[in-house]
Design a protein around this motif. Structure first.
Motif, PDB file in Angstrom:
ATOM      1  N   ILE A  24       0.920  -1.224   0.064  1.00  0.00           N
ATOM      2  CA  ILE A  24      -0.092  -0.088   0.177  1.00  0.00           C
ATOM      3  C   ILE A  24       0.917   1.341  -0.030  1.00  0.00           C
ATOM      4  O   ILE A  24       1.610   1.456   0.911  1.00  0.00           O
ATOM      5  CB  ILE A  24      -1.031   0.281   1.273  1.00  0.00           C
ATOM      6  CG1 ILE A  24      -1.587  -1.196   1.455  1.00  0.00           C
ATOM      7  CG2 ILE A  24      -1.815   1.220   1.130  1.00  0.00           C
ATOM      8  CD1 ILE A  24      -2.649  -1.469   0.672  1.00  0.00           C
ATOM      9  N   ALA A  25       0.766   2.205  -1.029  1.00  0.00           N
ATOM     10  CA  ALA A  25       1.104   3.396  -0.881  1.00  0.00           C
ATOM     11  C   ALA A  25       0.073   4.419  -0.647  1.00  0.00           C
ATOM     12  O   ALA A  25      -1.008   4.090  -0.742  1.00  0.00           O
ATOM     13  CB  ALA A  25       1.906   3.889  -2.265  1.00  0.00           C
ATOM     14  N   PHE A  26       0.560   5.516   0.001  1.00  0.00           N
ATOM     15  CA  PHE A  26      -0.291   6.505   0.563  1.00  0.00           C
ATOM     16  C   PHE A  26       0.233   8.058   0.150  1.00  0.00           C
ATOM     17  O   PHE A  26       1.436   8.190   0.131  1.00  0.00           O
ATOM     18  CB  PHE A  26      -0.532   6.250   1.956  1.00  0.00           C
ATOM     19  CG  PHE A  26      -1.379   7.570   2.763  1.00  0.00           C
ATOM     20  CD1 PHE A  26      -2.530   7.079   2.995  1.00  0.00           C
ATOM     21  CD2 PHE A  26      -0.836   8.741   3.309  1.00  0.00           C
ATOM     22  CE1 PHE A  26      -3.644   7.834   3.409  1.00  0.00           C
ATOM     23  CE2 PHE A  26      -1.762   9.669   3.719  1.00  0.00           C
ATOM     24  CZ  PHE A  26      -3.188   9.175   4.048  1.00  0.00           C
ATOM     25  N   PHE A  31      -5.371  19.003  -3.211  1.00  0.00           N
ATOM     26  CA  PHE A  31      -5.564  18.970  -4.753  1.00  0.00           C
ATOM     27  C   PHE A  31      -6.818  19.881  -5.245  1.00  0.00           C
ATOM     28  O   PHE A  31      -7.639  19.496  -5.800  1.00  0.00           O
ATOM     29  CB  PHE A  31      -6.218  17.549  -5.022  1.00  0.00           C
ATOM     30  CG  PHE A  31      -5.141  16.579  -4.616  1.00  0.00           C
ATOM     31  CD1 PHE A  31      -4.046  16.090  -5.335  1.00  0.00           C
ATOM     32  CD2 PHE A  31      -5.197  15.891  -3.354  1.00  0.00           C
ATOM     33  CE1 PHE A  31      -2.966  15.400  -4.929  1.00  0.00           C
ATOM     34  CE2 PHE A  31      -4.203  14.832  -3.106  1.00  0.00           C
ATOM     35  CZ  PHE A  31      -3.046  14.812  -3.830  1.00  0.00           C
ATOM     36  N   ASP A  32      -6.703  21.097  -4.704  1.00  0.00           N
ATOM     37  CA  ASP A  32      -7.452  22.330  -5.007  1.00  0.00           C
ATOM     38  C   ASP A  32      -6.847  22.896  -6.301  1.00  0.00           C
ATOM     39  O   ASP A  32      -5.732  23.175  -6.421  1.00  0.00           O
ATOM     40  CB  ASP A  32      -7.285  23.332  -4.007  1.00  0.00           C
ATOM     41  CG  ASP A  32      -8.600  24.440  -3.974  1.00  0.00           C
ATOM     42  OD1 ASP A  32      -9.641  24.055  -4.737  1.00  0.00           O
ATOM     43  OD2 ASP A  32      -8.627  25.315  -3.429  1.00  0.00           O
ATOM     44  N   VAL A  54      -5.289   7.697  -1.922  1.00  0.00           N
ATOM     45  CA  VAL A  54      -4.860   9.156  -1.541  1.00  0.00           C
ATOM     46  C   VAL A  54      -6.018   9.755  -0.774  1.00  0.00           C
ATOM     47  O   VAL A  54      -7.353   9.420  -0.720  1.00  0.00           O
ATOM     48  CB  VAL A  54      -5.224   9.709  -2.937  1.00  0.00           C
ATOM     49  CG1 VAL A  54      -4.891  11.320  -3.043  1.00  0.00           C
ATOM     50  CG2 VAL A  54      -4.264   9.306  -4.104  1.00  0.00           C
ATOM     51  N   ALA A  55      -5.324  10.483   0.082  1.00  0.00           N
ATOM     52  CA  ALA A  55      -6.392  11.296   1.287  1.00  0.00           C
ATOM     53  C   ALA A  55      -6.327  12.925   0.680  1.00  0.00           C
ATOM     54  O   ALA A  55      -5.365  13.170   0.538  1.00  0.00           O
ATOM     55  CB  ALA A  55      -5.494  11.129   2.462  1.00  0.00           C
ATOM     56  N   PHE A  94     -10.368  13.520   4.468  1.00  0.00           N
ATOM     57  CA  PHE A  94     -10.120  13.516   5.937  1.00  0.00           C
ATOM     58  C   PHE A  94     -10.497  14.912   6.717  1.00  0.00           C
ATOM     59  O   PHE A  94     -10.082  15.893   5.943  1.00  0.00           O
ATOM     60  CB  PHE A  94      -8.766  12.759   6.031  1.00  0.00           C
ATOM     61  CG  PHE A  94      -7.601  13.837   6.001  1.00  0.00           C
ATOM     62  CD1 PHE A  94      -6.789  14.371   6.839  1.00  0.00           C
ATOM     63  CD2 PHE A  94      -6.986  13.643   4.401  1.00  0.00           C
ATOM     64  CE1 PHE A  94      -5.788  15.193   6.521  1.00  0.00           C
ATOM     65  CE2 PHE A  94      -5.755  14.690   4.185  1.00  0.00           C
ATOM     66  CZ  PHE A  94      -5.440  15.273   4.954  1.00  0.00           C
ATOM     67  N   PRO A  95     -10.897  14.777   7.668  1.00  0.00           N
ATOM     68  CA  PRO A  95     -11.173  16.211   8.434  1.00  0.00           C
ATOM     69  C   PRO A  95     -10.063  16.836   9.190  1.00  0.00           C
ATOM     70  O   PRO A  95      -9.925  18.041   9.617  1.00  0.00           O
ATOM     71  CB  PRO A  95     -12.197  15.909   9.242  1.00  0.00           C
ATOM     72  CG  PRO A  95     -12.200  14.527   9.619  1.00  0.00           C
ATOM     73  CD  PRO A  95     -11.423  13.882   8.273  1.00  0.00           C
TER      74      PRO A  95
END
Length: 116
Positions: A24-26, A31-32, A54-55, A94-95
């Motif tokens: 797993i890569a993260f 990304f705006d 991707v988060a 994510f928040p």
């Protein structure tokens, strides 16, 4: 096309992928206004493992990082654009102000940040 999933499902999928022998890569970011640098970053991240998660920062955290008037696009739209990239397997919004709690939950094999 990658799937946009809630945190608990991303964690479950990552566990299943790992049990199946996949790495797993993260990667993460706001990304705006998706641009070629983002695409290159995510394509490079995908080469680091079998699965790319991707988060995407939620709207409130982007506003805290980049200031008033940001984000330009809502988190759901940014996540959909990222998920549309062929190199991306899963996307989660994510928040938190940092990605630390999500990294702890996922425990990826590699955390890719930036093109360097």
């Amino acid at each position: 096309m990658g799937e946009i999933l809630p945190r608990h499902e991303i964690v479950r999928r990552a566990q299943a992928d790992r049990a199946a022998g996949r790495t797993i890569a993260f990667a993460n970011g706001a990304f705006d206004l998706l641009h070629v640098g983002h695409v290159r970053y995510l394509e490079s991240a995908a080469l680091e493992a079998d699965v790319l998660v991707v988060a995407v920062n939620d709207d409130e955290s982007v506003r805290g990082l980049k200031g008033e008037g940001r984000p330009i696009m809502k988190a759901e739209d940014r996540a959909e654009l990222v998920a549309a990239l062929r190199c991306v397997d899963y996307v989660v919004i994510f928040p938190e102000p940092t990605v630390g709690p999500l990294l702890e939950a996922l425990r990826p094999d590699v955390h890719c940040k930036g093109t360097d």
